[in-house]
Design an enzyme around this catalytic site. Structure first.
Site, short mmCIF file in Angstrom:
data_model
loop_
_atom_site.label_atom_id
_atom_site.label_comp_id
_atom_site.label_asym_id
_atom_site.label_seq_id
_atom_site.Cartn_x
_atom_site.Cartn_y
_atom_site.Cartn_z
N GLU A 274 4.79 6.36 -2.51
CA GLU A 274 4.08 5.15 -1.77
C GLU A 274 4.87 3.98 -2.81
OE1 GLU A 274 -0.20 5.24 -1.77
OE2 GLU A 274 -0.04 3.24 -2.74
N SER B 81 -5.92 10.74 0.71
CA SER B 81 -5.44 9.48 0.90
C SER B 81 -5.65 8.79 2.13
CB SER B 81 -3.75 9.53 0.99
OG SER B 81 -3.28 8.48 1.02
N LYS C 229 -0.80 14.81 -3.90
CA LYS C 229 -1.32 13.69 -3.89
C LYS C 229 -0.74 12.80 -4.66
CE LYS C 229 -3.86 10.13 -2.82
NZ LYS C 229 -4.58 9.50 -3.76
N HIS D 180 2.70 11.92 -3.48
CA HIS D 180 2.38 11.11 -2.40
C HIS D 180 2.34 9.58 -3.00
CE1 HIS D 180 -0.11 8.24 -0.06
NE2 HIS D 180 0.29 8.73 0.78
N ASN D 181 1.40 9.52 -3.86
CA ASN D 181 1.51 7.91 -4.66
C ASN D 181 2.49 7.83 -5.20
OD1 ASN D 181 -1.28 8.69 -3.48
ND2 ASN D 181 -1.98 7.41 -5.63
#
Ligand code: 2AM
Length: 478
Positions: free
Chosen positions: A190, A128, A183, A186-187
């Site tokens: 976000e 990222s 990941k 994480h997105n």
């Protein structure tokens, strides 16, 4: 071969990652299907370090020292499989293939399994930080065997972003798909962060009557406090930007239909499968999808809303302070949900992910980097078995102190017709989690009534069914 690492797929992410390795003193073999890109890289950036340009897959593999470390940076999906199929026959037992693309973690699990049978390590790495991160230091989330991390970890630690305390933002997340899973979450987080910030902006614009410039100022101010983060920082930049062509605020000339590439959607799909209530992330995904339904919005434009009633100047400042509280409280909830998903994934797939270590590697390099992550890390460090971030005393106290303002903001939003799905979902989650009793008891009664689905009692073990169609006596069902 002499190269410590190889990168194939030299579009901008692959190119920048290769340069990052080279700038950190590694000899990097570079390869691309279309060889012109390989030559261009070496011509343009050759003096940044030591590159070995390889024209063919065979040359590329031969350029690598053993055990080979080979990074694939091509489009996720079929291209990744095609490149794996191309290179795997050229490799030997103990070599490591690294997929740095945005793969779905289930694909990573499959690829890892298939390659393991051939004696090849497969490491799915979430990266990222975008193009800039790839070049100057991304947050790196590798999943794969412990053995492969021994060989790869020291290289990744060199190229990763460094947290404010100097620690590299990379850790061995866990086996097979763990890195890409984390990941993905994480997105999702976000998406939720961005939605919450958007709602704060919308409220300041509509209810407080602030201009984009004034809101930029407000965000800059917030960014000096507990909301200090990359996303708040860039939000201020975007809001302060003036469109050159029209002289209007940039944010007023951009079509208000948000797009998405799909990782946020994956997060929610997987959360549904795992039974994790990531309502904030789901609302963020739905808010983007709603914004894109131009035809539905056009057809609904004449529907009735409340009369506009913006606040006076003094009230507006007080309201802005309340919005900061609401944003912070909602942010705590959305991270609570995201980390729940990380832990649920870890449990379901047997990954043994350390949530504190995940928080630590999100402190720099990635899109959600923020001072806040350090506090999450501290919460898990203090209490590794923390059932939920909301059970951390510090977060619990903060959200408790924010709750009056948080509620007031949502009330104001409802009164003035401003949609705040993120703030509302977060508050609903908070109120539901802390409730003494939930109406789920009624839901169970309904299910038992129409489907004989049975229920458990608060006062006795076992499961029960009431004879709703008969004399309504209760029978024990096990
Ligand atoms: P190209 O320059 O030859 O198109 C991003 O698309 C990167 O992935 C590019 O470097 C591209 O190579 C490469 N790529 C895409 N699909 C590929 C495939 N099926 N095989 C090999 N490389 C591929």
């Amino acid at each position: 071969g002499t190269a410590q690492i190889g990168v194939t797929g030299l579009a901008v992410m692959g190119r920048n990652l290769a340069r990052n390795f080279a700038r950190n003193g590694f000899t990097v073999a570079v390869h691309n299907r279309t060889a012109a890109k390989t030559r261009a890289l070496v011509e343009e950036f050759g003096e940044e370090g030591t590159f070995v340009a390889a024209e063919s897959p065979e040359d590329f593999v031969a350029a690598l020292e053993r055990p080979r470390r080979l990074v694939i940076m091509v489009k996720a999906g079929e291209a990744t499989d095609a490149v794996i199929q191309e290179f795997a026959p050229l490799l030997e037992k103990g070599d490591v293939i690294i997929d740095g693309g945005n793969a779905h973690f289930e694909d990573t699990r499959r690829r890892e399994r298939e390659l393991r049978e051939r004696g090849i390590h497969f490491v799915g790495v979430g990266i990222s930080g975008g193009e800039e991160g790839a070049l100057h230091g991304p947050s790196i989330m590798p999943g794969g065997s412990a053995e492969s991390y021994e060989s790869l970890g020291p290289l990744l630690e060199r190229i990763a972003a460094k947290a404010p305390d100097g620690t590299p933002c990379v850790t061995h997340v866990g086996p097979d798909g763990a890195g890409h899973f984390v990941k993905m979450v994480h997105n999702g987080i976000e998406y939720a962060d961005m939605q919450l910030i958007a709602e704060a902006y919308h409220l300041l614009r509509t209810v407080a009557g602030y201009s984009p410039e004034k809101i930029a100022e407000t965000f800059r101010d917030w960014n000096t406090g507990r909301l200090d983060s990359y996303l708040i920082e860039i939000t201020a930049e975007v809001l302060a930007h003036v469109d050159a062509a029209t002289g209007k605020p940039f944010v007023d000339v951009v079509e208000d239909e948000a797009e998405q590439k799909g990782t946020g959607r994956w997060t929610v799909q997987i959360a549904l499968d795992l039974g994790v209530p990531v309502s904030g992330i789901a609302e963020a995904v739905f808010a983007r999808s709603l914004s894109g339904h131009a035809e539905l919005r056009e057809a609904a434009r004449s529907l009735t809303g409340p009369a506009a009633n913006p606040l006076g100047e003094k009230e507006a400042a007080a309201f802005a302070a309340q919005v900061e509280q609401a944003l912070y409280a909602s942010k705590i909830v959305s991270y609570t949900q995201g980390f729940h998903q990380v832990q649920a994934g870890s449990q379901n797939y047997d990954w043994d992910v350390d949530p504190g270590a995940v928080a630590a590697i999100w402190r720099a390099g990635c899109i959600i980097r923020a001072a806040f992550l350090d506090r999450i890390r501290a919460a898990y460090d203090a209490q590794p078995e923390l059932p939920s971030l909301l059970s951390d005393k510090r977060f619990g106290d903060e959200i408790g102190a924010a709750q009056d303002d948080w509620r007031a903001v949502i009330v104001a939003a409802a009164r003035q017709g401003v949609p705040v799905p993120g703030f509302s979902a977060a508050l609903a989650y908070y109120d539901a989690l802390r409730a003494e009793r939930l109406p789920a008891a009624l839901t169970q009664g309904q299910r038992d009534f129409f489907g004989a689905h049975t229920y458990r009692r608060t006062d006795r073990e076992g499961s029960f069914h009431t004879l709703w169609g008969g004399d309504r006596s209760e029978v024990s069902t096990g």
